[in-house]
Design an enzyme around this catalytic site. Structure first.
Site, PDB file in Angstrom:
ATOM      1  N   ARG A 156    -125.063 -48.827  95.891  1.00  0.00           N
ATOM      2  CA  ARG A 156    -124.556 -47.673  95.160  1.00  0.00           C
ATOM      3  C   ARG A 156    -125.041 -47.537  93.722  1.00  0.00           C
ATOM      4  NH1 ARG A 156    -118.493 -49.967  94.078  1.00  0.00           N
ATOM      5  NH2 ARG A 156    -118.181 -47.881  93.232  1.00  0.00           N
ATOM      6  N   SER A 203    -122.585 -52.258  97.037  1.00  0.00           N
ATOM      7  CA  SER A 203    -122.747 -53.046  95.815  1.00  0.00           C
ATOM      8  C   SER A 203    -123.664 -52.304  94.840  1.00  0.00           C
ATOM      9  CB  SER A 203    -123.355 -54.399  96.179  1.00  0.00           C
ATOM     10  OG  SER A 203    -123.674 -55.115  95.011  1.00  0.00           O
ATOM     11  N   HIS A 204    -123.349 -52.428  93.551  1.00  0.00           N
ATOM     12  CA  HIS A 204    -124.220 -51.853  92.522  1.00  0.00           C
ATOM     13  C   HIS A 204    -125.391 -52.811  92.299  1.00  0.00           C
ATOM     14  CE1 HIS A 204    -121.540 -48.634  91.296  1.00  0.00           C
ATOM     15  NE2 HIS A 204    -120.562 -49.460  90.986  1.00  0.00           N
ATOM     16  N   VAL A 205    -126.331 -52.798  93.180  1.00  0.00           N
ATOM     17  CA  VAL A 205    -127.457 -53.735  93.046  1.00  0.00           C
ATOM     18  C   VAL A 205    -128.754 -52.989  93.369  1.00  0.00           C
ATOM     19  CG1 VAL A 205    -127.246 -54.548  95.447  1.00  0.00           C
ATOM     20  CG2 VAL A 205    -128.301 -56.036  93.744  1.00  0.00           C
TER      21      VAL A 205
END
Ligand SMILES: *[C@@H]1O[C@H](CO)[C@@H](O)[C@H](O)[C@H]1NC(C)=O
Ligand SMILES: *[C@@H]1O[C@H](CO)[C@@H](O)[C@H](O)[C@H]1NC(C)=O
Ligand SMILES: *[C@@H]1O[C@H](CO)[C@@H](O)[C@H](O)[C@H]1NC(C)=O
Ligand SMILES: *[C@@H]1O[C@H](CO)[C@@H](O)[C@H](O)[C@H]1NC(C)=O
Length: 418
Positions: A129, A189-191
């Protein structure tokens, strides 16, 4: 989950290591000469570093043709930047349709060829995300759909935080965890983009959302200044409260003052903390040299390439209905019935909306946009690709509704026969 505990332990360990790495070392008393010598060698090192970076970038750019990854077969010059006003419609559904028709490409649209879902090797949906693109809303949608289609949505246990560039070991760990999830799991996940193949692991279904990059940056600017965001954050990490000037400076003023957080300089590398200027980074990966130079060609090309080859769907709330239709058709296992679910209530909620965001003067927005040309091009690329995926689904309907399309098809068939 034991995987998570293990992982958060590793994260903590990494935090400790980082804290150690960046700890300030008190100045010992040294002679002036030594300091001068140090300064010279630092400058020299930086010079070498920049040089090396530049030549590596050049090397890599040669390998990628500029128009190779253009959703409509156009080069960036035609579709981005200040032209956007004039040509804006090429990035709307109708504009993309007209363009594809005028070039005959419309007849070659093929949903199967635009379908990366079938390349997935595990039944896990990986949603890396992008912050400030409506990801909370999207996760909520998946949670509701998961109840119907029998899947779970797991948010990265890292407390919703944003994972910075990972080293090889970090990428490996995270990929291990994702691959170890049960079939029928969404992992959010913000990755940045993760290459599973590189670690000889089976690939998941990739999905993401994008947003106009300048609006996104402004949204982020006000988001981190909202008291309900920074107060709990600082309490948790025991940091001091920010000074009122930081909280109260408007974006306009920040840009005009040329403050570091509001300057957007081509080629600049990622800051250690709190640098969220690059949407392309989430589609490029973890390589500092290739992926972090701001608004540069190589990260743009790599991000486009990954969207084209890897991502099943990259949607945007700016085209909600098309995004939902494309998700439904291309990833039915997770999104069948998404439109109905969304319009049965979710569309009324606006999560994470920030009432503090003021109106920003158009001239300031234009000024910033001039430095976001490639970020904008990437966003337009994603929109065009989404439209293509959508049009590919509707081609038969369009044939029925648009006589000129039928004529085009007949003309094409005649040309082939002759
Ligand atoms: C992923 O890694 C593999 C193996 O190293 C490489 O061949 C491939 O090009 C990479 N894919 C992307 C999209 O970077
Ligand atoms: C845009 O880029 C130019 C050239 O690098 C720079 O001088 C200017 O300060 C930048 N503008 C902003 C708002 O960052
Ligand atoms: C999107 O779909 C909803 C529900 O079908 C409809 O009410 C709305 O008008 C559509 N919006 C656009 C812009 O087409
Ligand atoms: C795309 O591929 C997935 C997985 O094979 C399949 O379920 C779906 O129906 C396909 N969609 C389209 C539009 O081809």
């Amino acid at each position: 989950m034991s995987v998570n505990t293990d992982r958060s332990y590793k994260m903590k360990l990494r935090d400790v290591e980082n804290a150690f790495k960046y700890r300030r070392i008190p100045y010992p008393k040294r002679s002036v000469e030594l300091i001068a010598l140090l300064a010279i060698s630092c400058t020299f090192f930086l010079f070498m570093h920049t040089n090396k970076l530049n030549s590596r970038l050049k090397e890599m750019e040669v390998k990628l043709q500029p128009s190779e990854f253009s959703a409509l077969g156009l080069t960036g010059n035609h579709i981005s930047g200040h032209d956007a006003g004039k040509h804006d419609d090429i990035n709307t559904l109708h504009g993309t349709y007209q363009y594809l028709k005028s070039t005959g490409q419309i007849l070659q649209l093929n949903a199967n060829a635009l379908n990366n879902t079938k390349n997935a090797e595990i039944d896990v949906l990986f949603y890396n995300r992008v912050p400030k693109t409506g990801s909370i809303q999207f996760i909520e949608l998946m949670k509701q759909l998961g109840k119907v289609h029998d899947y779970d949505v797991e948010k990265d246990p890292q407390n919703g935080g944003i994972i910075p560039l990972l080293e090889t070991a970090g990428e490996n760990d995270l990929i291990d965890n994702i691959v170890g999830l049960e079939d029928g799991t969404v992992f959010a996940s913000h990755v940045n983009y993760l290459n599973f193949t590189k670690y000889e692991q089976p690939r998941p279904i990739y999905v993401n959302m994008v947003r106009d990059p300048v609006e996104r940056v402004i949204s982020w600017y006000y988001y981190i200044r909202a008291p309900w965001v920074f107060v709990p954050g600082r309490r948790r990490s025991n940091r001091e409260m920010p000074n009122p000037a930081w909280v109260n400076t408007e974006f306009d003023q920040c840009v005009l003052n040329g403050e570091k957080v509001c300057s957007y300089i081509e080629g600049s590398l990622l800051e250690r903390v709190g640098d969220h200027r690059r949407q392309t980074l989430f589609f490029c990966g973890h390589n500092e040299f290739k992926c972090t130079p701001f608004n540069s060609r190589l990260p743009l090309q790599l991000a486009k390439q990954n969207v084209e080859r890897e991502y099943a769907v990259v949607g945007t709330w700016e085209h909600t209905n098309e995004t939902l239709a494309v998700l439904e058709a291309y990833i039915p296992r997770y999104f069948a019935d998404a439109s109905r679910m969304y319009y049965s209530g979710l569309h009324m909620e606006k999560s994470n909306d920030n009432p503090m965001k003021p109106h920003i003067r158009q001239e300031i927005i234009d000024m910033v946009r001039r430095n976001f040309t490639r970020e904008i091009e990437f966003y337009q690329f994603c929109r065009q690709r989404l439209h293509k995926q959508y049009l590919a689904l509707k081609l038969n309907d369009l044939m029925r509704m648009d006589d000129s399309l039928v004529n085009l098809k007949q003309a094409n068939e005649l040309a082939i026969r002759d």
